[in-house]
Design a protein around this motif. Structure first.
Motif, short mmCIF file in Angstrom:
data_model
loop_
_atom_site.label_atom_id
_atom_site.label_comp_id
_atom_site.label_asym_id
_atom_site.label_seq_id
_atom_site.Cartn_x
_atom_site.Cartn_y
_atom_site.Cartn_z
N PRO A 1 0.85 -1.19 0.00
CA PRO A 1 0.00 0.00 0.00
C PRO A 1 0.89 1.25 0.00
O PRO A 1 2.00 1.22 0.52
N GLY B 1 0.69 5.74 0.19
CA GLY B 1 -0.06 7.00 0.25
C GLY B 1 0.62 8.02 -0.63
O GLY B 1 0.69 7.86 -1.84
N ALA B 2 1.19 9.05 0.00
CA ALA B 2 1.84 10.11 -0.77
C ALA B 2 3.29 9.78 -1.09
O ALA B 2 3.94 10.52 -1.83
N GLY B 3 3.80 8.71 -0.49
CA GLY B 3 5.20 8.35 -0.76
C GLY B 3 6.21 9.30 -0.11
O GLY B 3 7.32 9.44 -0.59
N THR B 4 5.82 9.93 0.99
CA THR B 4 6.76 10.82 1.69
C THR B 4 7.54 10.08 2.77
O THR B 4 8.34 10.69 3.49
N GLY B 5 7.28 8.78 2.93
CA GLY B 5 7.92 8.00 3.98
C GLY B 5 9.44 8.12 3.92
O GLY B 5 10.02 8.29 2.85
N SER C 1 6.06 17.19 9.80
CA SER C 1 6.53 18.33 8.99
C SER C 1 6.14 18.17 7.53
O SER C 1 6.14 19.12 6.78
N SER C 2 5.80 16.96 7.14
CA SER C 2 5.36 16.69 5.77
C SER C 2 3.85 16.84 5.61
O SER C 2 3.29 16.40 4.61
N THR D 1 -0.39 11.48 3.72
CA THR D 1 -1.80 11.11 3.85
C THR D 1 -2.11 10.52 5.22
O THR D 1 -1.21 10.03 5.91
N ASN E 1 0.05 8.13 7.62
CA ASN E 1 0.27 8.51 9.03
C ASN E 1 -0.11 7.38 9.97
O ASN E 1 0.61 7.09 10.92
C1 FAD Z 1 10.05 16.67 4.49
C2 FAD Z 1 9.51 15.54 5.29
C3 FAD Z 1 9.21 15.75 6.63
C4 FAD Z 1 8.71 14.71 7.41
N1 FAD Z 1 8.40 14.97 8.72
C5 FAD Z 1 7.86 13.99 9.46
C6 FAD Z 1 7.49 14.23 10.82
O1 FAD Z 1 7.65 15.33 11.35
N2 FAD Z 1 6.95 13.21 11.52
C7 FAD Z 1 6.75 11.99 10.97
O2 FAD Z 1 6.26 11.13 11.66
N3 FAD Z 1 7.10 11.73 9.71
C8 FAD Z 1 7.63 12.69 8.94
N4 FAD Z 1 7.97 12.42 7.64
C9 FAD Z 1 7.79 11.06 7.11
C10 FAD Z 1 6.46 10.77 6.37
O3 FAD Z 1 5.89 11.97 5.92
C11 FAD Z 1 5.49 10.04 7.27
O4 FAD Z 1 6.01 8.76 7.55
C12 FAD Z 1 4.08 9.86 6.67
O5 FAD Z 1 3.25 9.29 7.64
C13 FAD Z 1 4.03 9.04 5.43
O6 FAD Z 1 2.78 9.23 4.80
P1 FAD Z 1 2.58 8.92 3.25
O7 FAD Z 1 1.15 9.13 2.92
O8 FAD Z 1 3.56 9.68 2.45
O9 FAD Z 1 2.92 7.37 3.23
P2 FAD Z 1 3.85 6.53 2.26
O10 FAD Z 1 5.23 7.05 2.27
O11 FAD Z 1 3.17 6.41 0.95
O12 FAD Z 1 3.81 5.13 2.98
C14 FAD Z 1 4.39 4.96 4.24
C15 FAD Z 1 4.01 3.57 4.80
O13 FAD Z 1 2.61 3.54 5.02
C16 FAD Z 1 2.03 2.43 4.33
N5 FAD Z 1 0.70 2.91 3.89
C17 FAD Z 1 0.41 4.04 3.21
N6 FAD Z 1 -0.92 4.15 3.05
C18 FAD Z 1 -1.50 3.07 3.65
C19 FAD Z 1 -2.83 2.63 3.83
N7 FAD Z 1 -3.88 3.30 3.38
N8 FAD Z 1 -3.02 1.46 4.48
C20 FAD Z 1 -1.99 0.75 4.97
N9 FAD Z 1 -0.71 1.14 4.82
C21 FAD Z 1 -0.46 2.29 4.18
C22 FAD Z 1 3.00 2.09 3.22
O14 FAD Z 1 2.92 0.73 2.87
C23 FAD Z 1 4.33 2.42 3.87
O15 FAD Z 1 4.80 1.35 4.64
C24 FAD Z 1 8.50 13.44 6.83
C25 FAD Z 1 8.78 13.23 5.50
C26 FAD Z 1 9.28 14.26 4.72
C27 FAD Z 1 9.59 13.99 3.29
#
Ligand code: FAD
Ligand code: FAD
Lengths: 400, 473
Positions: B69, B71-75, B133-134, B139, B143
């Protein structure tokens, strides 16, 4: 099953020699009272694979453990003591059998507390409070046991020691075994040690009671409390019977607890005292309220979405009689009834129309819900205790 | 690796447009926020509704295909990458299904962007408290999967403290509701266990999250320190004084300079060794007393200056610099490692000193920007990835830093998760038996390990556990 004349220098024989109370403790089964984790591990490993165990902390909630039918009792009350306390980190580590009161005493000296206030008071153990996820009024604002627990040491049904979480306040390394174990009633493992998150004690802690006028205007009252400048530490409604039990005038009341800086508390209290039927009370009411539990009385919790609690409250209070103690945490949508089983049936009928969910406390709640969730719960139990060695009969979904 | 014709079967469910198979289209999905890892997915499927998402999960179950799965790929741990398998992208599911102001919660689809939720409920005087911070991109589903944190989690708690219920599709296509909005549920806390499971336990189809009432008053302050050590000690002094700020963040000099040289310049003092960004909120009465106590703790600790934001614009500017600090660093050089570790708060002064020493010894610039109040470190290193020697030194420095955090009684991640990046550290943090327990829990949700395979727990640990009958007794 292990027999009491078992050979060797075991924890069990030590316990028997040293502690006459344990010997007279009753029950037909063997009692083990390990004083170290290693002894506990030995007991589990050396006993036959199908030996079943009843887990016991301080045993203050005996009505719970008595429902369990097991070959042996694992008494954890000797596995006690605070093993680490770093006030600057606001964390404390203690063995499972440590009493909540002991933790309260040590942390108070540093202006801190572990804000867990389960029904029954602070005479129970840390391990049991986490294992049963027991919570009181503070849970509505400060958090649940699962939020207070940062790390656990667990001995599983096969006598294998595992850990969960750690000693830091934020941690996402791996799958969350802490939350899995908290509230699992010992069915997925025996908690032997826990690291908990502490909080600074509020500078001042003051309370007031607002009389609930014939159960009318409840929703409006709660809404108006939401506008308070300082959010309360706890908000708990009590019926007239319970009010009288804790030394208040016999009328239904909403108890409000405020904590924080003196100025903010004073200002908020002023706002509260403007409500008709409001008066300040001592904050010692809270431990008194928690300690009114009497063992053997059946506690049942009903819950609805918070906005619907006034009608649930009214229904439950009306269904009870003069001996029924009812209290409620409005923000969690929970109404709790302490009454004999016969009366509970009447209460139950009244809550059906309110659409409430029911949790029978102490019965070791089963894994309920729709089939997929039940199946998942069963798989978890099967994975961690396939032979149902620990607290058999608890958390099984064929019970409700 | 995937069965032939799968793309067409998926297209029947979601429409041809939403099944990506061409290399050019897949490029955006070969990495997440941590570009050091690249995995090529076989295809990407992007359902547009929950029904479609569920149908996709069921189809993948029938065809026995592994998937990840996303979301936004910011992991930042390489968690959303699929190696030759399917990416299930959920960011088209971005509807807010319900806002219940009376009960203070919202039901959202997994692709709702964190900051959009707060924006949508602002009119009611509410917000969604976890603020990574992202937040302008990540998403809610991501989160939940990462149990994300953020600056305000010091006072308000991380994601798990704000999730009331989840509707989840398991790998076998069954749907379960974890938690409840109707108060309590009996049984194991599977909701708590699910949050932070990094996409290995199930797909979030919708989430019911708590909304927090906006605090009546807020004070944001910036304290300027001549040494990192004094800033670290002031952090402990503030907490020891019994104050719980809404946020307590630290930035060191390299971070400040990166921010000030960027478009996110916030007016931080560029000659400070470190600054603390502190926010207090709550009832207006008494708040200024707390501000005075925090300022006193900072000054006693050696702060050269403490200033309180006077306008909302001023306050936003102070926060902007902090929230965009990673981005600002990314502009300094071609590559950036972003790290995430937690230590007991009282160990901050010695661990920060150790990090400084490691940086000097390896000849790399460590930028520290982190949640000091939680002891949640982010030691980041900007570097030139085309220079093999420098890359090697950066890697060595990072391993040494993580080891120092473990030695201080800490953990290797406070909010970014294990993903693939932190896998090697897991056996240092946990015993084989504990890793085995984690595998057993995963197997309850997904016995075939088709969801996000190879992540979070080193596979070796699981296998060994499964082979040992004694351990299973
Ligand atoms: C500039 C920057 C700052 C950041 N700051 C923080 C911060 O302050 N605190 C923090 O905690 N993180 C931070 N992050 C990390 C990131 O943003 C978090 O981990 C965020 O929760 C990831 O969300 P995403 O939608 O991008 O998930 P993704 O990167 O797409 O996926 C992350 C994980 O979630 C899983 N996933 C995604 N969607 C689902 C779903 N619907 N059901 C089940 N699993 C799913 C994926 O399989 C993957 O393992 C930051 C990242 C960046 C680039
Ligand atoms: C009369 C009375 C009524 C109560 N009613 C309620 C109530 O209705 N709701 C509520 O939330 N709380 C209730 N409590 C809460 C209770 O105060 C806490 O759970 C408490 O701290 C129990 O401590 P104990 O050590 O005496 O537990 P015990 O009575 O010894 O054990 C309680 C339960 O915990 C298990 N257990 C104990 N130690 C461990 C361990 N280390 N690892 C795993 N499992 C363990 C036992 O098997 C048993 O099922 C009640 C308490 C009392 C005294």
């Amino acid at each position: 099953m292990r027999d009491s004349a078992g050979s060797g220098d075991t924890a069990m024989t030590h316990a028997r020699r040293r502690d006459p109370i344990l010997e007279s403790g009753g029950g037909p089964e063997v009692r083990h009272a390990p004083s170290t984790e290693a002894e506990l591990v030995d007991i589990l490993r050396e006993s036959a694979p199908h030996t079943t165990f009843r887990i016991r902390g301080a045993g203050t909630w005996t009505s719970v453990t008595e429902r369990i039918c097991a070959d042996a009792t694992l008494d954890l009350s000797r596995l006690r003591g605070i093993t680490a306390y770093v006030p600057g980190d606001l964390t404390l580590t203690a063995r499972a059998g440590t009493l909540l009161s002991e933790i309260a005493e040590v942390t108070r000296a540093n202006g801190q507390w572990l804000p867990l206030d389960p029904w029954g008071g602070s005479t129970g153990t840390l391990g049991a409070t986490l294992a049963t996820a027991s919570a009181g009024p503070l849970a509505a604002t400060i958090g649940l046991p699962r939020d207070a627990a940062l790390g656990l040491t667990i001995v599983d049904a096969a006598g294998i020691r595992t850990t969960a979480g750690g000693r830091v306040v934020k941690n996402v390394a791996g799958f969350d075994l802490v939350r899995l174990q908290v509230g699992a009633w010992g069915t997925l493992g025996i908690l032997t040690e826990a690291t908990v998150r502490l909080r600074p004690l509020p500078a001042v802690d003051r309370s007031c009671a607002i009389q609930l006028l014939e159960n009318a205007g409840l929703a409006e009252l709660i809404t108006s409390l939401r506008q308070l400048t300082l959010g309360p530490l706890a908000l708990e409604a009590v019926n007239s019977t319970l009010a009288a039990t804790i030394g208040l005038p016999p009328a239904a009341m909403l108890l409000v607890r405020l904590g924080g800086s003196p100025r903010a508390v004073a200002q908020t209290l002023d706002q509260l005292l403007r409500h008709p039927g409001a008066h300040e009370i001592s904050s010692s009411i809270w431990p008194t309220l928690a300690a009114t539990e009497s063992d053997g009385a059946a506690g049942v919790r009903y819950s609805v979405r918070p906005s619907q609690w006034p009608s649930l409250w009214t229904a439950v209070v009306d269904a009870g009689d003069a001996t029924t103690r009812v209290h409620a945490t409005p923000s969690r949508g929970i109404v709790r009834v302490v009454a004999p089983a016969a009366l509970q049936d009447r209460v139950r009928q009244s809550t059906v129309s309110a659409g409430a969910m029911e949790i029978v406390e102490g019965a070791g709640p089963g894994v309920r819900g729709l089939p997929a969730l039940r199946a998942l719960g069963r798989r978890v139990r099967d994975a961690f205790d396939p032979h149902r060695r620990l607290n058999p009969g608890v958390m099984d979904d064929d019970r409700s | 690796m995937i069965p032939p014709g799968l793309d067409r079967e998926l297209a029947d469910v979601v429409g041809t447009r939403w099944v990506l198979t061409r290399p050019g289209e897949l490029l955006a999905y070969t990495s997440d926020g941590l570009p050091g890892y690249r995995h090529d997915p076989a295809l990407v499927v992007l359902p547009g509704t929950r029904d479609e998402a569920l149908a996709v999960v069921r189809l993948l179950a029938r065809r026995n295909v592994a998937f990840v799965p996303r979301g936004a790929g910011t992991g930042l741990s390489g968690g959303a990458l699929a190696d030759g398998t399917v990416v299930l992208g959920l960011n088209r599911l971005r509807r807010i299904l319900e806002i219940d102001v009376d009960n203070g919660w919202a039901v959202v689809e997994p692709g709702v962007v964190n900051a959009h939720l707060s924006r949508a409920v602002a009119a009611y005087g509410l917000h969604y408290a976890p603020d990574p911070s992202s937040q302008s991109a990540c998403t809610i589903g991501g989160n939940v999967a990462e149990n994300a944190g953020g600056p305000h989690c010091l006072k308000y708690g991380v994601t798990v403290n704000h999730v009331l219920a989840l509707t989840v599709a398991l790998a076998d296509g069954s749907v379960v509701t974890l938690g409840s909005t109707e108060g309590e549920v009996s049984g194991y806390d599977l909701l708590g266990a699910f949050v932070g499971s990094e996409g290995c336990f199930g797909v979030v189809l919708d989430a019911t999250v708590r909304l927090t009432i906006n605090p009546p008053a807020v004070r944001t302050m910036l304290a300027d320190f001549p040494t990192i050590d004094s800033a670290a000690r002031a952090t402990s002094a503030i907490i020891a004084a019994g104050l719980v700020p809404a946020a307590l963040e630290m930035m060191d000099q390299p971070t400040i300079q990166a921010v000030e040289a960027s478009i996110y310049a916030a007016g931080y003092p560029v000659d400070a060794a470190a600054v603390l960004l502190i926010e207090l909120d709550g009832a207006a009465a008494g708040l200024d007393d707390d501000v005075a106590r925090v300022a006193a703790a900072c000054r006693d600790g050696g702060a050269r200056d403490v200033r309180v934001a006077t306008t909302e614009a001023d306050r936003q500017r102070l926060w902007q610099g902090r929230k965009k600090a990673f981005g600002a660093m990314g502009r300094v050089s071609s590559h950036l490692v972003v790290q995430d570790a937690v230590i007991p708060r009282t160990r901050l002064p010695d661990v920060l000193a150790e990090i400084g020493r490691i940086g000097r010894e390896e000849g790399v610039t460590v930028c520290n920007v982190f949640h000091a109040g939680d002891g949640n470190l982010h030691p980041n290193i900007p570097y030139n990835g085309n220079d093999a020697g420098e890359t090697q030194r950066v890697e060595r420095a990072m391993v040494r830093i993580m080891e120092a955090c473990i030695a201080a009684g800490g953990s290797v991640t406070g909010e970014h998760g294990i993903g693939v990046d932190k896998l090697p550290y897991m056996p240092r943090l946990f015993s084989e038996a504990t890793l085995g327990s984690m595998c057993r829990l995963r197997d309850c949700f997904d016995p075939e390990r088709r969801m996000n395979p190879g992540k979070v727990v080193p596979v070796r640990s699981c296998r060994e556990w499964a082979m040992s009958p004694a351990a299973r007794r």
